[in-house]
Scaffold this motif. Structure first.
Motif, PDB file in Angstrom:
ATOM      1  N   ASP A  82       0.842  -1.189   0.000  1.00  8.38           N
ATOM      2  CA  ASP A  82       0.000   0.000   0.000  1.00  8.38           C
ATOM      3  C   ASP A  82       0.887   1.253   0.000  1.00  8.38           C
ATOM      4  N   PRO A  83       0.300   2.434  -0.236  1.00  3.99           N
ATOM      5  CA  PRO A  83       1.107   3.645  -0.362  1.00  3.99           C
ATOM      6  C   PRO A  83       1.991   3.952   0.851  1.00  3.99           C
ATOM      7  N   LYS A  84       1.443   3.768   2.063  1.00  2.14           N
ATOM      8  CA  LYS A  84       2.244   4.042   3.260  1.00  2.14           C
ATOM      9  C   LYS A  84       3.438   3.099   3.345  1.00  2.14           C
ATOM     10  N   ARG A  85       3.186   1.834   3.075  1.00  2.00           N
ATOM     11  CA  ARG A  85       4.280   0.855   3.105  1.00  2.00           C
ATOM     12  C   ARG A  85       5.300   1.163   2.012  1.00  2.00           C
ATOM     13  N   ALA A  86       4.816   1.648   0.878  1.00  2.00           N
ATOM     14  CA  ALA A  86       5.717   2.018  -0.208  1.00  2.00           C
ATOM     15  C   ALA A  86       6.706   3.077   0.260  1.00  2.00           C
ATOM     16  N   GLN A  87       6.204   4.095   0.973  1.00  2.00           N
ATOM     17  CA  GLN A  87       7.098   5.152   1.465  1.00  2.00           C
ATOM     18  C   GLN A  87       8.032   4.623   2.541  1.00  2.00           C
ATOM     19  N   GLU A  88       7.525   3.763   3.420  1.00  2.00           N
ATOM     20  CA  GLU A  88       8.370   3.180   4.459  1.00  2.00           C
ATOM     21  C   GLU A  88       9.527   2.400   3.859  1.00  2.00           C
ATOM     22  N   LEU A  89       9.239   1.585   2.852  1.00  2.00           N
ATOM     23  CA  LEU A  89      10.283   0.793   2.214  1.00  2.00           C
ATOM     24  C   LEU A  89      11.294   1.681   1.505  1.00  2.00           C
ATOM     25  N   ALA A  90      10.806   2.695   0.803  1.00  2.00           N
ATOM     26  CA  ALA A  90      11.723   3.623   0.141  1.00  2.00           C
ATOM     27  C   ALA A  90      12.623   4.307   1.161  1.00  2.00           C
ATOM     28  N   ASN A  91      12.062   4.665   2.311  1.00  2.00           N
ATOM     29  CA  ASN A  91      12.855   5.304   3.357  1.00  2.00           C
ATOM     30  C   ASN A  91      13.938   4.382   3.895  1.00  2.00           C
ATOM     31  N   ASP A  92      13.778   3.090   3.666  1.00  2.00           N
ATOM     32  CA  ASP A  92      14.782   2.109   4.070  1.00  2.00           C
ATOM     33  C   ASP A  92      15.727   1.779   2.919  1.00  2.00           C
TER      34      ASP A  92
END
Length: 217
Positions: free
Chosen positions: A141-151
């Motif tokens: 989902d979009p939130k998880r997408a940003q979390e993964l990118a931040n990692d």
């Protein structure tokens, strides 16, 4: 969020979920110079971030640094600037993933002859892969997408449209939300919120490499 780090400390990192083999091959360092108001990228030979002696936080910063450099190179590429009514989002995603050493054909990004698929075909390939039990891609989902990118994990955003679709990569360094920050190559090449790059009346799907996504809590 500040992800910068001393390049002398990012010598050989092992990505999350792996013990010895890098998940991707991080790109070489990029020097950016100004020429008549236009950015041009030239590769240098800074150390590759694959040092197993680094702490988890240093590894994370090394991944993020590599992702940002790959995105910047694609976004600032003269070849990928919109012209004559043509845009090059598919080539932007291809260039970003290629700089990170990802398996483009396996990921459904390029044809076996090496050319980039259209955005609609990429979107179709990633969707089909995500539906397979052991497919290369995992939909998030979009939130998880940003979390993964931040990692420092590559996340591709894709939208199928009649005629021409659109694909982007998610930009690290921002708070997770339903509207991720993306690295856009298209009508205008810039870092911006996803809602400014996609048709608001059509769904956007986000995909991360399954192994990578499952290795990040």
């Amino acid at each position: 969020m500040n992800f910068s780090m001393d390049s002398t400390k990012i010598n050989n990192f092992v990505p999350p979920g792996r013990t010895s083999k890098p998940l991707y091959k991080p790109i070489q360092g990029i020097n950016t110079t100004q020429t008549q108001g236009t950015q041009e990228n030239t590769e240098t030979t800074t150390p590759q971030p694959t040092d197993t002696t680094l702490t988890p936080e240093q590894l994370k910063k090394a991944r993020v640094d590599s992702l940002i450099k790959a995105q910047d190179k694609a976004r600032n590429s003269k070849r990928l600037q919109a012209r004559d009514g043509k845009t090059f989002c598919n080539e932007g995603v291809k260039m970003t993933l290629k700089q990170l050493g990802m398996p483009l054909q396996e990921a459904g990004i390029t044809h076996k002859k090496g050319y980039a698929y259209t955005a609609n075909t990429m979107a179709k390939n990633m969707s089909e892969s995500a539906q397979e039990e052991n497919g290369y891609w995992l939909e998030v989902d979009p939130k998880r997408a940003q979390e993964l990118a931040n990692d420092g994990i590559v996340v591709v955003g894709a939208q199928s449209r009649k005629g021409h679709g659109h694909v982007v990569t998610v930009r690290p360094g921002y708070d997770p939300s339903e509207n991720p920050m993306i690295n856009n190559v298209g009508t205008n090449n810039k870092v911006k919120r996803a809602n400014y790059a996609f048709d608001r009346d059509l769904p956007v799907h986000y995909y991360a490499p399954r192994t990578d996504a499952n290795s990040i809590k």
